[in-house]
Structures are given as structure tokens and as C-alpha cells.
Write a protein that holds these residues in place. Structure first.
Motif, short mmCIF file in Angstrom:
data_model
loop_
_atom_site.label_atom_id
_atom_site.label_comp_id
_atom_site.label_asym_id
_atom_site.label_seq_id
_atom_site.Cartn_x
_atom_site.Cartn_y
_atom_site.Cartn_z
N LYS A 1 -14.66 9.49 9.53
CA LYS A 1 -15.49 9.31 8.34
C LYS A 1 -14.73 9.53 7.04
CE LYS A 1 -20.08 10.16 10.26
NZ LYS A 1 -21.32 10.94 10.18
N THR A 2 -13.97 10.59 6.96
CA THR A 2 -13.26 10.90 5.71
C THR A 2 -11.76 10.66 5.79
OG1 THR A 2 -13.07 13.24 6.37
CG2 THR A 2 -14.98 12.63 5.03
N ALA A 3 -11.31 10.09 6.92
CA ALA A 3 -9.86 9.93 7.12
C ALA A 3 -9.21 9.07 6.04
CB ALA A 3 -9.58 9.34 8.51
N GLY A 4 -9.86 7.96 5.68
CA GLY A 4 -9.28 7.09 4.66
C GLY A 4 -9.10 7.81 3.34
N MET A 5 -10.09 8.61 2.97
CA MET A 5 -10.03 9.34 1.70
C MET A 5 -8.93 10.41 1.74
SD MET A 5 -14.11 9.96 1.45
CE MET A 5 -15.16 8.81 2.32
N ILE A 6 -8.86 11.13 2.86
CA ILE A 6 -7.87 12.21 2.98
C ILE A 6 -6.45 11.66 2.93
CG2 ILE A 6 -6.96 13.97 4.54
CD1 ILE A 6 -9.90 14.35 5.51
N PHE A 7 -6.19 10.62 3.72
CA PHE A 7 -4.85 10.05 3.70
C PHE A 7 -4.59 9.30 2.39
CE2 PHE A 7 -5.25 10.75 8.29
CZ PHE A 7 -4.02 11.33 8.56
N GLY A 8 -5.66 8.77 1.79
CA GLY A 8 -5.52 8.15 0.48
C GLY A 8 -5.06 9.15 -0.57
N GLN A 9 -5.52 10.39 -0.45
CA GLN A 9 -5.08 11.43 -1.38
C GLN A 9 -3.59 11.69 -1.23
OE1 GLN A 9 -7.66 14.76 -0.60
NE2 GLN A 9 -9.49 13.68 -1.29
N SER B 1 3.99 5.35 2.57
CA SER B 1 3.56 5.24 1.18
C SER B 1 4.72 4.91 0.25
CB SER B 1 2.85 6.52 0.73
OG SER B 1 3.50 7.69 1.19
N LYS B 2 5.96 5.13 0.70
CA LYS B 2 7.12 4.72 -0.10
C LYS B 2 7.16 3.20 -0.28
CE LYS B 2 10.13 8.35 1.83
NZ LYS B 2 11.33 8.57 2.67
N ASP B 3 6.58 2.47 0.67
CA ASP B 3 6.66 1.01 0.69
C ASP B 3 5.55 0.33 -0.08
OD1 ASP B 3 8.91 1.03 2.56
OD2 ASP B 3 7.44 1.68 4.06
N LEU B 4 4.56 1.08 -0.55
CA LEU B 4 3.38 0.47 -1.14
C LEU B 4 3.28 0.69 -2.65
CD1 LEU B 4 0.63 1.47 1.47
CD2 LEU B 4 1.73 -0.77 1.22
N ASP B 5 2.76 -0.32 -3.33
CA ASP B 5 2.40 -0.17 -4.74
C ASP B 5 0.94 0.26 -4.86
OD1 ASP B 5 4.87 -1.22 -5.99
OD2 ASP B 5 4.30 -3.08 -5.00
N ALA B 6 0.09 -0.27 -3.98
CA ALA B 6 -1.34 0.02 -4.07
C ALA B 6 -1.94 0.13 -2.67
CB ALA B 6 -2.06 -1.08 -4.84
N LEU B 7 -3.01 0.91 -2.58
CA LEU B 7 -3.75 1.08 -1.33
C LEU B 7 -5.22 0.91 -1.66
CD1 LEU B 7 -3.41 1.94 1.72
CD2 LEU B 7 -4.05 4.24 0.97
N PHE B 8 -5.87 -0.05 -1.02
CA PHE B 8 -7.28 -0.34 -1.27
C PHE B 8 -8.07 0.19 -0.07
CE2 PHE B 8 -9.93 -3.97 -3.40
CZ PHE B 8 -10.94 -3.06 -3.68
N LEU B 9 -8.87 1.24 -0.31
CA LEU B 9 -9.69 1.84 0.75
C LEU B 9 -10.95 1.00 0.93
CD1 LEU B 9 -9.37 5.61 -0.28
CD2 LEU B 9 -7.98 4.33 1.36
N ARG B 10 -11.04 0.33 2.07
CA ARG B 10 -12.17 -0.56 2.33
C ARG B 10 -12.87 -0.20 3.64
NH1 ARG B 10 -14.67 -3.65 -1.03
NH2 ARG B 10 -15.14 -5.06 0.71
N ASN B 11 -12.69 1.03 4.10
CA ASN B 11 -13.38 1.48 5.32
C ASN B 11 -14.71 2.11 4.94
OD1 ASN B 11 -11.58 3.62 4.24
ND2 ASN B 11 -12.59 4.87 5.78
N ASN B 12 -15.70 1.94 5.80
CA ASN B 12 -17.03 2.46 5.53
C ASN B 12 -17.28 3.69 6.39
OD1 ASN B 12 -19.72 2.98 5.13
ND2 ASN B 12 -20.43 0.90 5.53
#
Length: 348
Positions: A106-114, A83-94
Motif C-alpha cells: 500500500k505505501t511501498a511506492g511512497m516510501i521508496f519514492g521518498q 535512482s542514479k539513472d532517473l531524472d523523474a519518477l511518476f508514482l502511478r500505483n493505487n
């Protein structure tokens, strides 16, 4: 801008997915783009999120199929970034596509997105709000004026009572689901028990009033920053026409995308739901409209842009990436002082 796109699995992405188009567009606008499946996210000892990602290929090809083959190549190098390398993260998993032995995803993208969000990355849509919206119960928090009459239950008798009140014609579907999966029109009681019991094995059942206009399909509208996305006066909208004998109009189950008119009714419905989407940090949303009601909100990986660009001959994807660029610019101005949900729907 360095931007990551989270998908279910890189290997299962398709040429007609909006994520393919959006990553392609970001590359062509000069950005560094990384694509990662939810199973290749990690939490690191320094508190950052890790991604074992594919870097989107730099290609001048205008063929999305060729572009997809390049980043799906199993021999393509993967990069470990954080996450140090990113400006933005677009969660596009369903989450609704994750079944069976991948229920952990199911919720992995949201959890790691947090985690990424807490480390200063702009995360779209807001991952905390997505945790409350990834099943269809979220829709019930919007004004009654925009929704069909609905009950949500696992009790067969309760649903049968609703069926009678609706004069023997309702739609039933699972509370968690997308893409038209397990959606049934019930116009007689013969199989009602069996279908409700089958859906209820896996969770709650939604029973909705049947809208006669559904025989003509539905209208998909894309909202960005809580407003209908437009380019050169053309709205991001399409009509999805049902395949004969099927109440579902989803493109991947045989629905045909055609041009649609932006009516006053559609404008009003979108204007009503817009404020809550803005408050909840829902940068991009897909709204499905039948007659004068909204049937569903799509917030995890809303699609339709590929078809809309072909129908309208406008680059809606370009406007979406431009909107993210503006947010990153303001994020830098305010040095982390703007909350993620606020910044996610900031319209500047």
C-alpha cells in the motif's frame, strides 16, 4: 529525460489505464521510459533506490493494446536501474487496490519514492504529501464550501444519528478505497447496521450527505500544477453517467464517459482546492464533482485522460509529459536547490 513509472503490478495494467497512455506518450516524445511494479523496488546499500524494471518498447503502433502486450510480455528483458539513472519518477500505483496478502504494497511506492527524492530524483506526486493523502481523510482538510456534509466513524449509532439528520438518505463508503468499491446509497435503515458493520471491519466509515445531482453521474476534471488541464482551449473534463440502478459512475464499473461543459461552478471549486494541491506538491489530481460539491480527490493514480482524449480529440497526455520536461529543465538549472514539492507543481 529518463523517467520511471511505478505501478501496482505490470501484469495487471490495462490498455485503458492512463499510465499506459502516459508511458506511450513519453516514449513517442523521445524519452527513456521504465515501468516497475511496487514489489520490484528496493533500497540499496549506497542509499539509492533500486528498480527491476521493464523498459517501455519503442513502437510506432498507435494501438495501446498492442503496446501494452509488448511491455507485459513475460519474456521481455528486465533492467536493474537505480535512482542514479532517473531524472523523474511518476508514482502511478493505487494503494487502495492492494488488499489481502499484498497489504505490504500500500505505501511501498511512497516510501521508496521518498528515497529517490532524497537522492535528487523529481518524484510526482510528492511522496511525503501522498503519505498523508492516500485515504480520504485528506479531503477533510479542504474548505467546507467544497465538501458534502460528512462524518467519519466506526460507531454505528453515530452514523445512524447522521442518517436521521440527513432525512434518511446518505452515502456510506470506506475511508480507504477507490474506484467506487463498497459505495452504498442508504435510503432506508433496513440494512444500515449490517453495511456499516461490514465496512467497519476493515477500517473507518465515511457517511456523506446525498447530493440529488448524483443521479446524473459526476464530472471528472484533471488538474495539473493546481490548474485545470487545457489543450487548445479544451479542458480535460468529462461527465461519467451512471449505469441504471447504480450510484457509482466510475468507468470500470459501467459508467459511461460523455462530454461535459466547464461551468463557472466547476471553475470555482477547482480554484478553491488548487492552492493546497500546489502547496502539497500534487502535480496531477483528479477531481470528482457532483452539483456544486467535490465528492472526491484522486491523487494516487488519477485517471480519465484516455477517455478525455477520445472525447475531445486532443492530446492531454502530451501536455502532461511536456510539463514534466519543463520541471526537469528547471531542476537542472537550480541543481537540486528547489524542494521537490515546489518543483512538482511549478508552472512554467
Amino acid at each position: 529525460m529518463k523517467i520511471g513509472f511505478v505501478v501496482n503490478q505490470i501484469a495487471t495494467e490495462e490498455e485503458w489505464y492512463d499510465t499506459t497512455l502516459l508511458t506511450y506518450t513519453a516514449v513517442h516524445k523521445g524519452h527513456e521510459v521504465y515501468i516497475v511494479g511496487v514489489g520490484e523496488l528496493s533500497y540499496l546499500e549506497d542509499g539509492h533506490m533500486g528498480l527491476l524494471a521493464v523498459k517501455a518498447p519503442q513502437t510506432k503502433s498507435r494501438n495501446l493494446d498492442n503496446y501494452l502486450k509488448l511491455f507485459q510480455d513475460p519474456k521481455r528483458e528486465k533492467f536493474f536501474i537505480t535512482s542514479k539513472d532517473l531524472d523523474a519518477l511518476f508514482l502511478r500505483n493505487n494503494p487502495c487496490e492492494e488488499i489481502g496478502d499484498r497489504s505490504w504494497a500500500k505505501t511501498a511506492g511512497m516510501i521508496f519514492g521518498q528515497i529517490a527524492m532524497e537522492k535528487g530524483v523529481l518524484v510526482l506526486n510528492d511522496p511525503y504529501a501522498l503519505m498523508t493523502s492516500y485515504n480520504k481523510m485528506y479531503f477533510q482538510h479542504f474548505p467546507e464550501e467544497v465538501r458534502p456534509r460528512t462524518i467519519i466513524s466506526r460507531d454505528v449509532e453515530e452514523i445512524k444519528d447522521f442518517f436521521q439528520k440527513e432525512k434518511g438518505k446518505i452515502v456510506v463508503k470506506p475511508l480507504q478505497g477507490s474506484g467506487g468499491k463498497d459505495v452504498f446509497l442508504m435510503d432506508n435503515s433496513t440494512n444500515l447496521n449490517q453495511i456499516v458493520e461490514t465496512i467497519a471491519r476493515y477500517g473507518f466509515v465515511i457517511a456523506q450527505e446525498y447530493l440529488p445531482a448524483a443521479k446524473n453521474g459526476d464530472t471528472r476534471v484533471i488538474l495539473v500544477n493546481g490548474k485545470i488541464l487545457e489543450v487548445k482551449g479544451k479542458p480535460a473534463i468529462m461527465q461519467r453517467v451512471n449505469k441504471d440502478g447504480d450510484i457509482r459512475s466510475n468507468v470500470h464499473v459501467g459508467g459511461t464517459p460523455t462530454k461535459a461543459q466547464l461551468t463557472d461552478t466547476i471553475k470555482t471549486l477547482c480554484a478553491i482546492v488548487g492552492p493546497k494541491l500546489i502547496r502539497d506538491g500534487m502535480f496531477m489530481a483528479g477531481i470528482d464533482i457532483v452539483g456544486d460539491k467535490i465528492m472526491e480527490l484522486n491523487l494516487d493514480s488519477p485517471g480519465g485522460i484516455v477517455s478525455m482524449e477520445r472525447l475531445e480529440k486532443e492530446k492531454f497526455s502530451n501536455e502532461i509529459i511536456t510539463a514534466i520536461e519543463r520541471k526537469i529543465e528547471f531542476k537542472r538549472y537550480y541543481q537540486g536547490k528547489l524542494p521537490n514539492a515546489f518543483l512538482a507543481t511549478l508552472d512554467v
